[in-house]
Design a protein around this motif. Structure first.
Motif, PDB file in Angstrom:
ATOM      1  N   LEU A   1       0.851  -1.194   0.000  1.00 55.63           N
ATOM      2  CA  LEU A   1       0.000   0.000   0.000  1.00 55.63           C
ATOM      3  C   LEU A   1       0.884   1.241   0.000  1.00 55.63           C
ATOM      4  CD1 LEU A   1      -3.042   0.682   2.347  1.00 55.63           C
ATOM      5  CD2 LEU A   1      -1.567   2.476   1.501  1.00 55.63           C
ATOM      6  N   GLY A   2       0.814   1.992  -1.051  1.00 55.62           N
ATOM      7  CA  GLY A   2       1.516   3.267  -1.110  1.00 55.62           C
ATOM      8  C   GLY A   2       2.695   3.252  -2.055  1.00 55.62           C
ATOM      9  N   LYS A   3       3.772   2.637  -1.635  1.00 56.01           N
ATOM     10  CA  LYS A   3       4.976   2.639  -2.463  1.00 56.01           C
ATOM     11  C   LYS A   3       4.750   1.875  -3.766  1.00 56.01           C
ATOM     12  CE  LYS A   3       8.360   4.068  -0.966  1.00 56.01           C
ATOM     13  NZ  LYS A   3       9.476   3.403  -0.311  1.00 56.01           N
ATOM     14  N   ALA A   4       4.028   0.749  -3.706  1.00 61.41           N
ATOM     15  CA  ALA A   4       3.777  -0.034  -4.917  1.00 61.41           C
ATOM     16  C   ALA A   4       2.987   0.768  -5.942  1.00 61.41           C
ATOM     17  CB  ALA A   4       3.038  -1.325  -4.567  1.00 61.41           C
ATOM     18  N   GLN A   5       2.022   1.552  -5.482  1.00 62.16           N
ATOM     19  CA  GLN A   5       1.220   2.357  -6.406  1.00 62.16           C
ATOM     20  C   GLN A   5       2.022   3.555  -6.928  1.00 62.16           C
ATOM     21  OE1 GLN A   5      -0.062   1.146  -3.366  1.00 62.16           O
ATOM     22  NE2 GLN A   5      -0.969  -0.525  -4.552  1.00 62.16           N
ATOM     23  N   GLU A   6       2.844   4.140  -6.073  1.00 56.22           N
ATOM     24  CA  GLU A   6       3.706   5.234  -6.528  1.00 56.22           C
ATOM     25  C   GLU A   6       4.667   4.747  -7.600  1.00 56.22           C
ATOM     26  OE1 GLU A   6       5.407   9.293  -6.105  1.00 56.22           O
ATOM     27  OE2 GLU A   6       3.471   8.368  -5.678  1.00 56.22           O
ATOM     28  N   VAL A   7       5.264   3.584  -7.374  1.00 51.37           N
ATOM     29  CA  VAL A   7       6.194   3.008  -8.350  1.00 51.37           C
ATOM     30  C   VAL A   7       5.467   2.676  -9.648  1.00 51.37           C
ATOM     31  CG1 VAL A   7       7.563   0.948  -8.838  1.00 51.37           C
ATOM     32  CG2 VAL A   7       7.868   2.155  -6.674  1.00 51.37           C
ATOM     33  N   THR A   8       4.276   2.118  -9.535  1.00 53.67           N
ATOM     34  CA  THR A   8       3.502   1.797 -10.736  1.00 53.67           C
ATOM     35  C   THR A   8       3.255   3.041 -11.566  1.00 53.67           C
ATOM     36  OG1 THR A   8       2.419  -0.118  -9.724  1.00 53.67           O
ATOM     37  CG2 THR A   8       1.278   0.935 -11.565  1.00 53.67           C
ATOM     38  N   LYS A   9       2.839   4.112 -10.909  1.00 46.75           N
ATOM     39  CA  LYS A   9       2.556   5.355 -11.639  1.00 46.75           C
ATOM     40  C   LYS A   9       3.828   5.931 -12.256  1.00 46.75           C
ATOM     41  CE  LYS A   9      -0.077   8.810 -12.937  1.00 46.75           C
ATOM     42  NZ  LYS A   9      -1.101   8.647 -14.001  1.00 46.75           N
ATOM     43  N   ILE A  10       4.933   5.862 -11.553  1.00 45.65           N
ATOM     44  CA  ILE A  10       6.199   6.339 -12.117  1.00 45.65           C
ATOM     45  C   ILE A  10       6.522   5.571 -13.398  1.00 45.65           C
ATOM     46  CG2 ILE A  10       8.707   6.360 -11.761  1.00 45.65           C
ATOM     47  CD1 ILE A  10       8.097   6.956  -8.785  1.00 45.65           C
ATOM     48  N   LEU A  11       6.391   4.253 -13.331  1.00 48.99           N
ATOM     49  CA  LEU A  11       6.718   3.426 -14.493  1.00 48.99           C
ATOM     50  C   LEU A  11       5.779   3.714 -15.662  1.00 48.99           C
ATOM     51  CD1 LEU A  11       7.428   0.040 -12.666  1.00 48.99           C
ATOM     52  CD2 LEU A  11       9.116   1.478 -13.822  1.00 48.99           C
ATOM     53  N   THR A  12       4.472   3.732 -15.413  1.00 50.00           N
ATOM     54  CA  THR A  12       3.541   3.945 -16.524  1.00 50.00           C
ATOM     55  C   THR A  12       3.674   5.347 -17.106  1.00 50.00           C
ATOM     56  OG1 THR A  12       1.729   4.586 -15.023  1.00 50.00           O
ATOM     57  CG2 THR A  12       1.921   2.242 -15.610  1.00 50.00           C
ATOM     58  N   GLU A  13       4.013   6.335 -16.266  1.00 54.78           N
ATOM     59  CA  GLU A  13       4.236   7.689 -16.772  1.00 54.78           C
ATOM     60  C   GLU A  13       5.441   7.740 -17.704  1.00 54.78           C
ATOM     61  OE1 GLU A  13       2.878  11.152 -16.100  1.00 54.78           O
ATOM     62  OE2 GLU A  13       1.213   9.712 -16.134  1.00 54.78           O
ATOM     63  N   HIS A  14       6.351   6.793 -17.548  1.00 53.76           N
ATOM     64  CA  HIS A  14       7.544   6.735 -18.405  1.00 53.76           C
ATOM     65  C   HIS A  14       7.415   5.663 -19.478  1.00 53.76           C
ATOM     66  CE1 HIS A  14       9.158   9.096 -15.035  1.00 53.76           C
ATOM     67  NE2 HIS A  14      10.054   9.533 -15.886  1.00 53.76           N
ATOM     68  N   GLY A  15       6.187   5.273 -19.780  1.00 55.94           N
ATOM     69  CA  GLY A  15       5.946   4.366 -20.892  1.00 55.94           C
ATOM     70  C   GLY A  15       6.238   2.902 -20.623  1.00 55.94           C
ATOM     71  N   ILE A  16       6.357   2.523 -19.358  1.00 56.60           N
ATOM     72  CA  ILE A  16       6.669   1.138 -19.008  1.00 56.60           C
ATOM     73  C   ILE A  16       5.408   0.478 -18.463  1.00 56.60           C
ATOM     74  CG2 ILE A  16       8.057  -0.374 -17.525  1.00 56.60           C
ATOM     75  CD1 ILE A  16      10.170   1.917 -17.517  1.00 56.60           C
ATOM     76  N   ARG A  17       5.005  -0.625 -19.065  1.00 52.54           N
ATOM     77  CA  ARG A  17       3.805  -1.324 -18.631  1.00 52.54           C
ATOM     78  C   ARG A  17       4.114  -2.166 -17.395  1.00 52.54           C
ATOM     79  NH1 ARG A  17       1.528  -3.292 -24.574  1.00 52.54           N
ATOM     80  NH2 ARG A  17       1.194  -1.183 -25.410  1.00 52.54           N
ATOM     81  N   VAL A  18       3.062  -2.380 -16.601  1.00 53.30           N
ATOM     82  CA  VAL A  18       3.249  -3.000 -15.292  1.00 53.30           C
ATOM     83  C   VAL A  18       2.278  -4.162 -15.102  1.00 53.30           C
ATOM     84  CG1 VAL A  18       2.986  -2.614 -12.795  1.00 53.30           C
ATOM     85  CG2 VAL A  18       4.124  -0.884 -14.224  1.00 53.30           C
ATOM     86  N   GLN A  19       2.798  -5.238 -14.524  1.00 56.76           N
ATOM     87  CA  GLN A  19       1.979  -6.314 -13.988  1.00 56.76           C
ATOM     88  C   GLN A  19       2.124  -6.288 -12.465  1.00 56.76           C
ATOM     89  OE1 GLN A  19       4.019  -9.281 -16.671  1.00 56.76           O
ATOM     90  NE2 GLN A  19       1.934 -10.072 -16.884  1.00 56.76           N
ATOM     91  N   GLN A  20       1.038  -6.578 -11.761  1.00 54.27           N
ATOM     92  CA  GLN A  20       1.069  -6.468 -10.302  1.00 54.27           C
ATOM     93  C   GLN A  20       0.692  -7.790  -9.646  1.00 54.27           C
ATOM     94  OE1 GLN A  20      -1.593  -3.258  -9.258  1.00 54.27           O
ATOM     95  NE2 GLN A  20      -0.001  -1.705  -9.511  1.00 54.27           N
ATOM     96  N   GLN A  21       1.441  -8.128  -8.594  1.00 49.52           N
ATOM     97  CA  GLN A  21       1.111  -9.275  -7.752  1.00 49.52           C
ATOM     98  C   GLN A  21      -0.292  -9.046  -7.156  1.00 49.52           C
ATOM     99  OE1 GLN A  21       0.877  -8.985  -4.299  1.00 49.52           O
ATOM    100  NE2 GLN A  21       1.148 -11.084  -3.547  1.00 49.52           N
ATOM    101  N   PRO A  22      -1.072 -10.088  -6.869  1.00 44.15           N
ATOM    102  CA  PRO A  22      -2.473  -9.910  -6.476  1.00 44.15           C
ATOM    103  C   PRO A  22      -2.719  -8.979  -5.295  1.00 44.15           C
ATOM    104  CG  PRO A  22      -2.092 -12.201  -7.060  1.00 44.15           C
ATOM    105  CD  PRO A  22      -0.752 -11.521  -7.107  1.00 44.15           C
ATOM    106  N   ASP A  23      -1.889  -9.041  -4.234  1.00 46.47           N
ATOM    107  CA  ASP A  23      -2.113  -8.151  -3.089  1.00 46.47           C
ATOM    108  C   ASP A  23      -1.932  -6.690  -3.488  1.00 46.47           C
ATOM    109  OD1 ASP A  23      -2.562 -10.313  -1.363  1.00 46.47           O
ATOM    110  OD2 ASP A  23      -0.432 -10.524  -0.936  1.00 46.47           O
ATOM    111  N   VAL A  24      -0.938  -6.424  -4.324  1.00 53.00           N
ATOM    112  CA  VAL A  24      -0.715  -5.062  -4.819  1.00 53.00           C
ATOM    113  C   VAL A  24      -1.878  -4.637  -5.705  1.00 53.00           C
ATOM    114  CG1 VAL A  24       0.783  -3.633  -6.264  1.00 53.00           C
ATOM    115  CG2 VAL A  24       1.793  -5.273  -4.660  1.00 53.00           C
TER     116      VAL A  24
END
Length: 325
Positions: free
Chosen positions: A183-206
Motif C-alpha cells: 500500500l503506497g509505495k507499490a502504487q507510486e512506483v507503478t505510476k512512475i513506471l507507466t508515466e515513463h511508458g513502461i507497462r506494469v503487472q502487479q502481484q495480487p495483493d498489490v
C-alpha cells in the motif's frame, strides 16, 4: 493503567497526553493508536497506525483502504481542508504526501493549536498529493530520518536513475521485479513506471490495493494483474522480499529492485537481497524535517518514530524539543 501526563517540571502541559499512544484533549481522541478506542483518528491506512475503533475519523480515501484491510466499522469522514467540531476542538485534516488519503491533523482549541504530522513527505508525489504545512503552536512530528546522513538526493534524480536501470534490465533480457510496500509505495512506483511508458503487472495483493486507488480517482496508468506469465517489456510490482507474496512464479530471468529510503545507506543495502536498491522514500528526509519546523514555526516540538538524538539536534538549534514516548 495510569496515564502519563506532561508535568510542568518536565515538559509543558499540553492539550494531549501519551499513554502507549497519543490522545488529544479535550475529548480523549486517540491519534494513530493501535488499540481499539471509542474515537480514533487514523492518519493513513498502514496497519502500524490503525485499529478497529468504534468510530474512525479519517479522510474518505483512508476509509476505503481501511475497510479493505480491517473491515467495516463506523467512520466520520474528514475531507482534506474541511474543519469539523469534535468535543470542544476544531479538527482539520491536511494532506501529508505519504500515501493516498494520508493526512496530518490540525487540532485547535481556545488554548492554542497542535499539528500532528503522522507519516509524511514534502514535495511532489505521483499518487499521494503534496503535504500542506500550516503554522501551529505545537508540532508533533514523525522523524524517521532524523539523522543528517539521510539527506536524500532530489526525487527527480532518483526516479531518472530507477527508470534507466529498469530499461537496462529490459535490454539484458531480464524482467524487472520491483519490490515495494503493498500500500503506497507499490502504487507510486507503478505510476512512475507507466508515466515513463513502461507497462506494469502487479502481484495480487498489490493489484487489490491499486483497484481502490483507481476507484478513489487516482489513475495509475496501464497496469494489470500478474497471472503467472510475464509479458515482454513489462515490470512486475510485488511486495518486499521479506513479506509474503514477494516471490512470484513464472519468471526465468529477473532483476530485483528494492524501493526504500533506507537504501541510501550502503551498509543496509544487502539486507534487501536485491540487485538494485533505489532510495525512493515516502517519509520526510532530514532536510525536509528541518524545513517542516521552519514552515510550521511551533513554540514546542515533540518527536516520534525516529532517532532520539534528533531531539538533541533540535535543542542545539534553539528549539524547545522533547521526545514523545
Amino acid at each position: 493503567m495510569q496515564k502519563t501526563l506532561f508535568q510542568l517540571d518536565a515538559k509543558p502541559r499540553e492539550n494531549f497526553y501519551f499513554d502507549r499512544g497519543l490522545f488529544l484533549l479535550p475529548g480523549h481522541l486517540g491519534v494513530d493508536v493501535r488499540r481499539r478506542q471509542q474515537f480514533g483518528f487514523i492518519s493513513h491506512a498502514h496497519m502500524d497506525h490503525a485499529a478497529r475503533h468504534e468510530t474512525i475519523l479519517c479522510t474518505p480515501e483512508t476509509a476505503a483502504l481501511v475497510r479493505h484491510r480491517i473491515g467495516e466499522t463506523q467512520f466520520r469522514l474528514m475531507p482534506l481542508g474541511e474543519t469539523i467540531e469534535f468535543r470542544q476542538s476544531q479538527l482539520t485534516a491536511l494532506s501529508a504526501g505519504h500515501v493516498l488519503g494520508s493526512a496530518m491533523l490540525l487540532a485547535a482549541t481556545d488554548d492554542g493549536s497542535t499539528l500532528y504530522t503522522g507519516d509524511y513527505r514534502l514535495g511532489q508525489s505521483y499518487t499521494a498529493g503534496e503535504a500542506e504545512l500550516p503554522q501551529a503552536d505545537v508540532l508533533v512530528m514523525e522523524c524517521t530520518f532524523g539523522d543528517p546522513f539521510y539527506r536524500l538526493p532530489p526525487r527527480s534524480e532518483t526516479i531518472a536513475q530507477f527508470v534507466d536501470l529498469v530499461d537496462q534490465a529490459f535490454r539484458r533480457g531480464a524482467t524487472p521485479m520491483i519490490h515495494a510496500y503493498v500500500l503506497g509505495k507499490a502504487q507510486e512506483v507503478t505510476k512512475i513506471l507507466t508515466e515513463h511508458g513502461i507497462r506494469v503487472q502487479q502481484q495480487p495483493d498489490v493489484f487489490a490495493i491499486s483497484q481502490i486507488y483507481q476507484q478513489c480517482g487516482c489513475d495509475l496508468g496501464e497496469f494489470e494483474l500478474y497471472d503467472g506469465r510475464p509479458k515482454p517489456r513489462h515490470a512486475i510490482v510485488c511486495p518486499p522480499r521479506s513479506q509474503r507474496g514477494s516471490d512470484v512464479h513464472g519468471v526465468i530471468h529477473a532483476e530485483h529492485f528494492a524501493m526504500t529510503g533506507w537504501g541510501w545507506n550502503p551498509a543496509l543495502a544487502a539486507r534487501y537481497r536485491c540487485d538494485h536498491v533505489i532510495p525512493l522514500s515516502d517519509h520526510a528526509d532530514y532536510a525536509e524535517l528541518l524545513e517542516t519546523i521552519e514552515q510550521v514555526a511551533p513554540q514546542r516540538i515533540y518527536c516520534t518514530h525516529g532517532p532520539k538524538r534528533f531531539v538533541e539536534d533540535l535543542r542545539r538549534r534553539g528549539h524547545q524539543a522533547f521526545w514523545l514516548g
